[in-house]
Design a protein around this motif. Structure first.
Motif, PDB file in Angstrom:
ATOM      1  N   GLY A 248       9.982 -52.608 -17.623  1.00 36.73           N
ATOM      2  CA  GLY A 248      11.207 -52.962 -18.318  1.00 36.73           C
ATOM      3  C   GLY A 248      11.056 -54.000 -19.396  1.00 36.73           C
ATOM      4  N   TYR A 249       9.901 -54.677 -19.457  1.00 35.44           N
ATOM      5  CA  TYR A 249       9.719 -55.767 -20.416  1.00 35.44           C
ATOM      6  C   TYR A 249       8.482 -55.570 -21.291  1.00 35.44           C
ATOM      7  N   GLY A 250       8.010 -54.356 -21.379  1.00 27.18           N
ATOM      8  CA  GLY A 250       6.871 -54.063 -22.238  1.00 27.18           C
ATOM      9  C   GLY A 250       5.570 -53.949 -21.478  1.00 27.18           C
ATOM     10  N   ARG A 251       4.605 -53.273 -22.110  1.00 27.18           N
ATOM     11  CA  ARG A 251       3.340 -52.994 -21.442  1.00 27.18           C
ATOM     12  C   ARG A 251       2.548 -54.261 -21.131  1.00 27.18           C
ATOM     13  N   ALA A 252       2.579 -55.233 -22.046  1.00 29.42           N
ATOM     14  CA  ALA A 252       1.821 -56.463 -21.818  1.00 29.42           C
ATOM     15  C   ALA A 252       2.331 -57.202 -20.584  1.00 29.42           C
ATOM     16  N   PHE A 253       3.644 -57.158 -20.350  1.00 26.68           N
ATOM     17  CA  PHE A 253       4.227 -57.800 -19.177  1.00 26.68           C
ATOM     18  C   PHE A 253       3.814 -57.065 -17.909  1.00 26.68           C
ATOM     19  N   GLN A 254       3.757 -55.739 -17.996  1.00 31.96           N
ATOM     20  CA  GLN A 254       3.406 -54.934 -16.830  1.00 31.96           C
ATOM     21  C   GLN A 254       1.922 -55.021 -16.493  1.00 31.96           C
ATOM     22  N   HIS A 255       1.094 -55.302 -17.469  1.00 28.15           N
ATOM     23  CA  HIS A 255      -0.353 -55.368 -17.275  1.00 28.15           C
ATOM     24  C   HIS A 255      -0.858 -56.748 -17.704  1.00 28.15           C
ATOM     25  N   PRO A 256      -0.516 -57.802 -16.972  1.00 24.77           N
ATOM     26  CA  PRO A 256      -0.886 -59.152 -17.395  1.00 24.77           C
ATOM     27  C   PRO A 256      -2.343 -59.462 -17.080  1.00 24.77           C
ATOM     28  N   ALA A 257      -2.826 -60.490 -17.744  1.00 25.65           N
ATOM     29  CA  ALA A 257      -4.161 -60.994 -17.414  1.00 25.65           C
ATOM     30  C   ALA A 257      -4.132 -61.605 -16.021  1.00 25.65           C
ATOM     31  N   LYS A 258      -5.178 -61.353 -15.269  1.00 23.36           N
ATOM     32  CA  LYS A 258      -5.361 -61.940 -13.931  1.00 23.36           C
ATOM     33  C   LYS A 258      -4.189 -61.653 -12.997  1.00 23.36           C
ATOM     34  N   GLY A 259      -3.658 -60.438 -13.081  1.00 24.09           N
ATOM     35  CA  GLY A 259      -2.598 -60.039 -12.167  1.00 24.09           C
ATOM     36  C   GLY A 259      -3.166 -59.374 -10.929  1.00 24.09           C
ATOM     37  N   GLY A 260      -2.376 -59.346  -9.864  1.00 18.80           N
ATOM     38  CA  GLY A 260      -2.784 -58.658  -8.654  1.00 18.80           C
ATOM     39  C   GLY A 260      -4.063 -59.213  -8.061  1.00 18.80           C
ATOM     40  N   ILE A 261      -4.999 -58.322  -7.729  1.00 22.21           N
ATOM     41  CA  ILE A 261      -6.249 -58.748  -7.099  1.00 22.21           C
ATOM     42  C   ILE A 261      -7.156 -59.505  -8.059  1.00 22.21           C
ATOM     43  N   ALA A 262      -6.811 -59.508  -9.339  1.00 22.30           N
ATOM     44  CA  ALA A 262      -7.652 -60.186 -10.326  1.00 22.30           C
ATOM     45  C   ALA A 262      -7.257 -61.641 -10.535  1.00 22.30           C
ATOM     46  N   GLY A 263      -6.304 -62.168  -9.746  1.00 23.91           N
ATOM     47  CA  GLY A 263      -5.968 -63.576  -9.912  1.00 23.91           C
ATOM     48  C   GLY A 263      -4.577 -63.984  -9.491  1.00 23.91           C
ATOM     49  N   ASN A 264      -3.700 -62.999  -9.157  1.00 18.79           N
ATOM     50  CA  ASN A 264      -2.396 -63.334  -8.606  1.00 18.79           C
ATOM     51  C   ASN A 264      -1.544 -64.146  -9.579  1.00 18.79           C
ATOM     52  N   SER A 265      -1.663 -63.850 -10.883  1.00 22.01           N
ATOM     53  CA  SER A 265      -0.913 -64.634 -11.864  1.00 22.01           C
ATOM     54  C   SER A 265       0.593 -64.456 -11.722  1.00 22.01           C
ATOM     55  N   GLU A 266       1.034 -63.370 -11.069  1.00 19.35           N
ATOM     56  CA  GLU A 266       2.467 -63.116 -10.946  1.00 19.35           C
ATOM     57  C   GLU A 266       3.157 -64.092  -9.995  1.00 19.35           C
ATOM     58  N   TYR A 267       2.391 -64.741  -9.115  1.00 15.95           N
ATOM     59  CA  TYR A 267       3.050 -65.636  -8.163  1.00 15.95           C
ATOM     60  C   TYR A 267       3.709 -66.827  -8.861  1.00 15.95           C
ATOM     61  N   GLN A 268       3.173 -67.249 -10.011  1.00 17.32           N
ATOM     62  CA  GLN A 268       3.797 -68.371 -10.711  1.00 17.32           C
ATOM     63  C   GLN A 268       5.219 -68.029 -11.156  1.00 17.32           C
ATOM     64  N   ASP A 269       5.533 -66.730 -11.291  1.00 16.99           N
ATOM     65  CA  ASP A 269       6.893 -66.327 -11.640  1.00 16.99           C
ATOM     66  C   ASP A 269       7.839 -66.573 -10.471  1.00 16.99           C
ATOM     67  N   VAL A 270       7.338 -66.371  -9.254  1.00 20.25           N
ATOM     68  CA  VAL A 270       8.132 -66.666  -8.061  1.00 20.25           C
ATOM     69  C   VAL A 270       8.366 -68.172  -7.955  1.00 20.25           C
TER      70      VAL A 270
END
Length: 698
Positions: free
Chosen positions: A517-539
């Protein structure tokens, strides 16, 4: 006596308490009585509609026929039996409707498992194909899935990964159409019904085949060392357009960084199987094969044009390409928004789709319906406002049906074209639970500067300084909306967030990075998921935003979520128990390293790269920070989960018990990931409401 004493000691310590069925919270059932409508479809030539309704676990098939599209209920047991209804399929002329009863969770892992049995029936459930001819009483015709009806009324389907057929006459026995060593799927008849195209999935590659009769060998379309699929017949049945790609890209399946996964559009001759490439996407991240939302969507349109979805400008959009000349695809839907749920008009000159854009503030978190012609011109909005509208079905003559809902009202199938949209079908029992609110669109900034969107549920007129509650969705390629979702799992979550807001919580639903919903770069961030869990900072940013609200007591903030939301709930409790005082974790992932297959094809990497990826996977997991987890948690899961293995919950419970962290469990025997029974959701919700009330409202 000894056993009784031991159980009493465990209870005093607060460990491993199994949550029984709590007394129903006030009016919880009223919030869960929403109607959920899905699978809205129209036949290729228009003129009819069908959809599936679910209310309190009772599923039914509806069909609308005739000049006035009178809707009637075709099928449904009237029981909360957990038997899914899905895969509605019309014959091209709309005369015949087929669907599947039974099954759930369609993925490679679940493909070889028997149909789920969430009601613990004594007889093993089967997956069945049912058919109704011209609105007549439905008849079961076979066991299988993926029904496909031809222009001549012939039915093909998939059973045991092979293609089968059955004639629609009383007592007819199904027959296997042909043998193939691959796993057959994506059945599609030619326009005249004489040939059947399919995809043969063969592990590291796939072919598109054509079946033309019992005495004719299968014809393969330009077989190669590639994944071929997403195909569409030409209107005259002489050609097939298809998508070719070298491999599958998946953020969570990449080692540590995403690499381009380009694709190309090909056209093959049905007569001889020869094919030529029309166009290839750029070999960039933006040119990668779009898996979500809603797949590629490839159709053969009027004017000998092929329409498809791609993300070449960083957003999922529709493009048109000449099937004869190729060339540069023409962008049909420009703008900073996402195109989802696309349908081709019966005359093939226009596309109907929903998108998260519009003139109303906050539309990036809604869906509205649009029409765009293939001959030029800007997209035209068919709906607008503060509601949500999605899954359009084109009927011809300018008429379009869709599913719509207001933020506080029930879903209805609506018919637009030639005046004010009108509802179809029966409204059913009124859905008006007390205290529902219109959620507010909000945004806040993560520690690295990323803008995060969310929806704030807050009731007016209640006492100040209420407990706060963060909700995190699963997926992760999902988006929570300012209204009910088009996915049943998240329609349920929306209803529960409304319930919590009406009962003394301020709820913030966080649309963290990795989501759509917010663009491809948002959906595929650097260090997301198993590569660094960068999405937790949003929580974490969401918790700061929630704590800053004047109506929230920052000392009483909790969190809940399911699947990937369960993972983020566990992260919150492991990393920040000082902030999150309690949590409810529905079937979450807790240790990525228990899924070594997520590091795709380990033999492709140097041992050091693979070891680094596995190390990153564990460090990106909640269990890597388990020592900091002191807040109580309620763990809820079904033990036939076919998306997140049940051992993720077993392993976490064992580790929490070992270190003395208070936890409780509610385990649902034979339930799958997305609970199939209303009773299962009710039990889980009652336990969640009681647990959060006890821990956040002392």
């Amino acid at each position: 006596m000894r056993a009784t004493l031991r159980l009493a000691m465990i209870g005093c310590l607060g460990l491993a308490l199994t949550a029984g069925r709590a007394a129903p919270a006030p009016d919880l059932k009223a919030f869960l009585a929403y109607p959920f409508l899905t699978d809205l479809v129209a036949p290729e030539r228009g003129g009819a509609l069908a959809w599936i309704e679910m209310r309190e676990g009772k599923r039914s098939v509806w069909q609308a026929r005739g000049a006035d599209l009178t809707a009637t209920r075709l099928a449904g047991s009237g029981l909360d039996d957990g038997m899914e209804l899905a895969e509605l399929a019309f014959s091209p002329d709309g005369r015949i409707l087929a669907w599947v009863r039974g099954g759930g969770e369609h993925n490679d892992w679940a493909a070889n498992l028997p149909p789920p049995n969430p009601a613990s029936a004594v007889a093993q459930p089967t997956q069945e194909i049912w058919v109704s001819v011209e609105g007549s009483a439905p008849v079961q015709v076979a066991e299988g899935a993926e029904p496909a009806l031809s222009a001549t009324g012939r039915l093909a389907f998939v059973k045991d990964h092979q293609a089968w057929t059955v004639t629609l006459t009383p007592g007819a026995k199904p027959e296997k159409l042909f043998y193939d060593r691959g796993k057959i799927g994506d059945l599609a008849w030619s326009p005249d019904g004489s040939k059947l195209a399919f995809v043969s999935h063969r592990g590291d590659h796939s072919f598109i085949g054509i079946y033309a009769g019992p005495d004719v060998p299968i014809r393969w379309l330009a077989p190669a060392t590639a994944y071929d699929g997403d195909f569409a017949w030409s209107p005259d049945g002489t050609r097939i357009a298809f998508v070719r790609r070298e491999g599958e890209a998946d953020l969570l399946a990449s080692p540590l960084t995403e690499t381009p996964n380009p694709f190309s559009i090909w056209v093959a001759s049905v007569a001889d199987g020869r094919a030529r490439q029309l166009w290839a996407s750029p070999r960039t991240i933006e040119g990668s094969y779009p898996q979500v939302p809603d797949g590629m969507f490839v159709r053969w349109a009027a004017g000998d044009r092929i329409v498809f979805r791609a993300e070449m400008d960083g957003w999922p959009h529709l493009y048109a390409l000449s099937a004869g000349a190729g060339g540069t695809p023409r962008l049909l839907t420009p703008g900073a928004y996402m195109v989802e749920h696309v349908a081709l008009a019966p005359d093939r000159t226009a596309l109907i789709y929903d998108a998260n854009t519009g003139a109303t503030p906050g539309d990036i978190d809604r869906r509205h319906l649009y029409r765009v012609g293939l001959d030029g011109g800007a997209p035209v909005a068919l709906t607008k406002g503060e509601g949500v509208e999605f899954t359009g079905a084109a009927l011809g003559g300018g008429k379009v049906a869709y599913v719509g809902a207001s933020p506080t009202g029930p879903m209805r199938v609506m018919l637009a074209g030639g005046g004010t949209p009108k509802p179809l079908g029966e409204p059913g029992p009124a859905y008006a639970p007390p205290g529902m609110v219109v959620p507010l669109p909000v945004s806040f900034t993560a520690a690295d500067g990323t803008l995060i969107h969310g929806q704030l549920f807050v009731a007016k007129g209640q006492a100040a300084r209420k407990p706060g509650l963060i909700f995190v969705h699963g997926g992760p390629p999902r988006q929570m909306l300012l209204g009910p979702s088009y996915m049943d799992y998240y329609a349920h979550a929306y209803a529960m967030n409304q319930y919590y807001a009406a009962h003394g919580y301020v709820v913030l639903s966080v649309n963290y990075r990795l989501g759509i919903g917010y663009g491809r770069a948002f959906q595929h961030p650097a260090k997301g998921g198993i590569a660094g869990n960068s999405e937790y900072q949003d929580v974490q940013a969401g918790a700061r935003f929630l704590a800053a609200q004047s109506s929230v007591d920052p000392a009483r903030i909790g969190i809940w979520g399911g699947s990937y939301g369960g993972l983020l709930t566990a992260h919150a409790l492991a990393h920040d128990s000082a902030i999150f005082k309690a949590g409810v974790d529905f079937h979450g992932v807790h240790d990525w390293s228990l899924y070594p297959g997520l590091i795709t094809r380990p033999e492709r990497y140097e041992q050091g790269d693979y070891d680094a990826a596995m190390k990153s996977a564990f460090e990106s997991s909640p269990e890597s920070a388990l020592k900091g987890w002191t807040s109580p948690v309620l763990l809820i899961a079904g033990d036939d989960d076919r998306n997140v293995r049940f051992d993720q919950t077993v392993d976490l419970a064992r580790r929490l018990r070992a270190q003395g962290t208070p936890f409780e469990t509610l385990i649902l025997p034979n339930e799958i990931h997305g609970f199939l029974r209303y009773d299962s959701w009710l039990r889980a919700d009652e336990a969640s409401v009681e647990f959060l009330g006890r821990t956040l409202k002392p």
